[in-house]
Design a protein around this motif. Sequence first.
Motif: not given
Length: 226
Positions: A36-40, A109-112, A138-142, A144-148
């Motif tokens: 995980p990284t910071e932010g959503k 998957i990279e989420i930024t 699960i998160n209703k479209g929000v 967490e930023k990070g890399v899977i």
Amino acid sequence: MKFLSKIIFSVGFVFSISIPIQAELLVVPAVKDWKPTEGKLTLSNAFSIQNKSKNVIEIDEIINLFSSDVKEISGLKPIINNNEKIVTVAILFELDKNNVGLGNEGYKIEITDKIIVKAYSFHGIFYATQTLLQLIKINKGVLEKGVIIDKPNFPTRSIMIDAGRRFYQVSYIQNLIRQMAWYKLNELHIHFTEWSAFRLKSDKYPGLAADDSYSKEDIKIILATG
């Protein structure tokens, strides 16, 4: 779009599945690595999806299915747009033939500020969409930023139904195949023959099968779904 790599018709088998526990990311089965990284990232109601791997029909089919599933589970209305001039793309899908380490079913998957999905094959792209669907639901479209980074521990991940002892409607089997895809299971074993009933209709032996049994057309439908 095919959900499974194989459907087996026979009389019996043994299987085992191991699902590790990873509390950081609520996905089943747990992913191999989550940093995980910071932010959503909040997906907008009409976020854009793009296939960066041109002329790969399988990925277009996967994206179409993913878009439809997102609408069903979240109410969001993603837009598929493969115009490379569009810069405000929320999710990008791309084959990465240099990343052999992911294997045939692995993905990254990279989420930024957007989501970049890469995989060595379209199988990995498909499993990445199943992870994203779980996270979106699960998160209703929000998100967490990070890399899977994820790939299966076992090449064969199976489930069996005993249709010999109990007849299952074709629609039930189709729904089961869809649920298997959600959990990244890739092989369905259907047990047709038991002391209580023979479940395959035969043109040569019309009295052999039970009243509740599967026709050739039923089998074709099951195979087409899988």
